[in-house]
Design a protein around this motif. Structure first.
Motif, short mmCIF file in Angstrom:
data_model
loop_
_atom_site.label_atom_id
_atom_site.label_comp_id
_atom_site.label_asym_id
_atom_site.label_seq_id
_atom_site.Cartn_x
_atom_site.Cartn_y
_atom_site.Cartn_z
N ASP A 59 -64.54 -22.30 31.44
CA ASP A 59 -63.24 -22.11 30.80
C ASP A 59 -63.05 -23.28 29.84
O ASP A 59 -62.74 -24.39 30.27
N ASP A 61 -60.82 -24.29 27.72
CA ASP A 61 -59.53 -24.98 27.66
C ASP A 61 -59.29 -25.82 28.90
O ASP A 61 -58.81 -26.95 28.83
N LYS A 63 -61.63 -26.90 30.88
CA LYS A 63 -62.82 -27.74 31.11
C LYS A 63 -63.34 -27.57 32.54
O LYS A 63 -63.67 -28.53 33.22
N ARG A 118 -65.20 -20.95 22.78
CA ARG A 118 -66.07 -22.02 22.28
C ARG A 118 -66.98 -21.50 21.16
O ARG A 118 -67.17 -22.16 20.14
N ARG A 121 -64.90 -21.05 17.98
CA ARG A 121 -64.63 -22.33 17.32
C ARG A 121 -65.88 -22.86 16.62
O ARG A 121 -65.81 -23.38 15.51
#
Length: 415
Positions: A59, A61, A63, A118, A121
């Motif tokens: 995850d 966000d 971590k 991820r 991004r």
């Protein structure tokens, strides 16, 4: 010695490590919610082994991450094969490894849930930096052939640092190596890497820079996809080699670097030539130079021999004798022609002398004639040009006379 630790009550019985792990295993594996659970997350790394497919579900966000495995017997039943960057919904059960004290998710099914955060991004940042030209091949600089000083940016505890040192000592002993330590994993790693690169630039001694770390999971490589690190590499005034220990994936740092080597050892091999190879190349050049010289000498000797044979066939001595005879004959002709011309010129000069002697006024005077001149030196040509009492100069064959005219006769008397 005084102890400030509180007195602890030790129970009569204590759990062993195996006992504690077994207790945790029983709690997790026998829990109804964990025996069949749906989990959503992003695949950060996936590796296929002989026994099955191992991957990490995370995850971004929060971590958080969990290890997952799909055994070979279950792979064909999956709707979607886990791949890095994909967002999946996983069905499986929790399993505890007593030997390692770790738990993992045994996967039965995987369903697509869209592109991972991820991966999204990463793709967006890559497109933006690529549009700015940071990955343009035209920007990449060539490495120096024989560097004098090399800088290494990595963690001092990393195995990559030892690999690089061993490779450099083996290939190019005597090279001056500068070490700029940096964190290569974690939230503080991007700023640490940027500072280490700037430190090398300010030092202004290195000819080439190696940015390196050992292998690891894709989530451990997140610092090499950080925009700050990518821009520091692109703006670095020193050629940069990225020696990041991963073969499966490509980071943005690899794209921005001048050379991408994928492993620390390969990066060190790219940075410097191999001394033994240089010595071999030098010996080959010396041998090639000697061969070229021998070939030139051989060709010159062959040409000289060919000219000698040609001269021998031409009988040069006979040619020289013929030329000597020709020169002697031409010399005789020149002498004879010159003598004839001289004789003719002499006869012509004598004839001219005789003519001049005949026309010479002094010769006429010597025969008894005289020349009368007025006082101003002009010649008296007629009697009418003279007046009585005029003084004249008479030029004879020998000497001169000054006379005074007493009378002018109208006509000349015949002698």
């Amino acid at each position: 010695m005084t102890s400030y630790l509180p007195h602890l009550l030790v129970p009569d019985t204590a759990l062993s490590v195996a006992g504690l792990t077994g207790y945790i295993q029983a709690l997790l594996e026998q829990d109804n919610h964990l025996s069949q659970v749906w989990v959503t997350g992003e695949v950060s790394s996936a590796t296929r082994y002989r026994s099955g497919l191992f991957f990490t579900l995370q995850d971004p966000d929060a971590k958080a991450a969990i290890s997952c495995v799909v055994w070979n017997s279950q792979l064909e039943r999956l709707t979607t094969l886990p791949a890095q960057g994909e967002q999946l919904i996983i069905l499986g059960r929790i399993h505890v490894h007593p030997q390692r004290g770790q738990y993992q998710l045994i996967v039965w099914q995987a369903l697509p849930a869209g592109e991972g955060l991820r991966a999204l991004r990463y793709r967006q940042l890559r497109h933006r930096l690529e549009a700015e030209g940071l990955f343009d091949p035209a920007r990449k600089r060539s490495l120096p052939i024989h560097p004098q000083t090399l800088a290494v940016v990595t963690s001092p505890q990393a195995a990559a640092w030892g690999d690089i040192q061993r490779t450099l000592r083996r290939r190019y002993p005597g090279l001056h190596v500068l070490f700029s330590p940096a964190l290569v994993q974690g939230d503080q790693a991007p700023a640490s890497i940027v500072h280490a690169i700037q430190r090398v630039e300010l030092d202004n001694r290195a000819d080439v820079l190696i940015l390196s770390r050992g292998g690891g999971a894709i989530e451990d490589m997140a610092c090499f996809n950080d925009e700050r690190v990518v821009r520091a590499i692109a703006d670095c005034s020193i050629p940069v080699i990225a020696g990041i220990g991963h073969q499966r994936d490509e980071t943005l740092a690899d794209l921005a670097a001048d050379v991408c080597a994928h492993t620390p050892t390969a990066a060190a091999e790219q940075a410097v030539p191999q001394l033994a190879m240089l010595q071999t190349e030098h010996q080959e050049r010396v041998l090639a130079l000697k061969t070229a010289i021998y070939d030139c000498l051989g060709a010159a000797q062959q040409q000289q021999q060919a000219l000698s044979d040609r001269l021998h066939k031409l009988r040069l001595d006979r040619k020289l004798q013929q030329e000597r005879q020709k020169l002697h004959w031409m010399r005789q002709r020149l002498i004879q022609g010159s003598a004839l011309q001289t004789q003719q010129a002499t006869s012509y000069c004598q004839s001219l002398q005789q003519k001049l002697a005949t026309l010479d006024p002094e010769a006429v005077l010597k025969r008894g004639y005289a020349v009368a001149r007025h006082a101003n030196g002009t010649i008296v040509r007629t009697a009418q040009a003279v007046t009585p009492e005029e003084t004249l100069t008479i030029q004879l064959g020998q000497g001169q006379l000054t006379v005074k005219v007493t009378a002018v006769l109208p006509r000349s008397l015949n002698v």
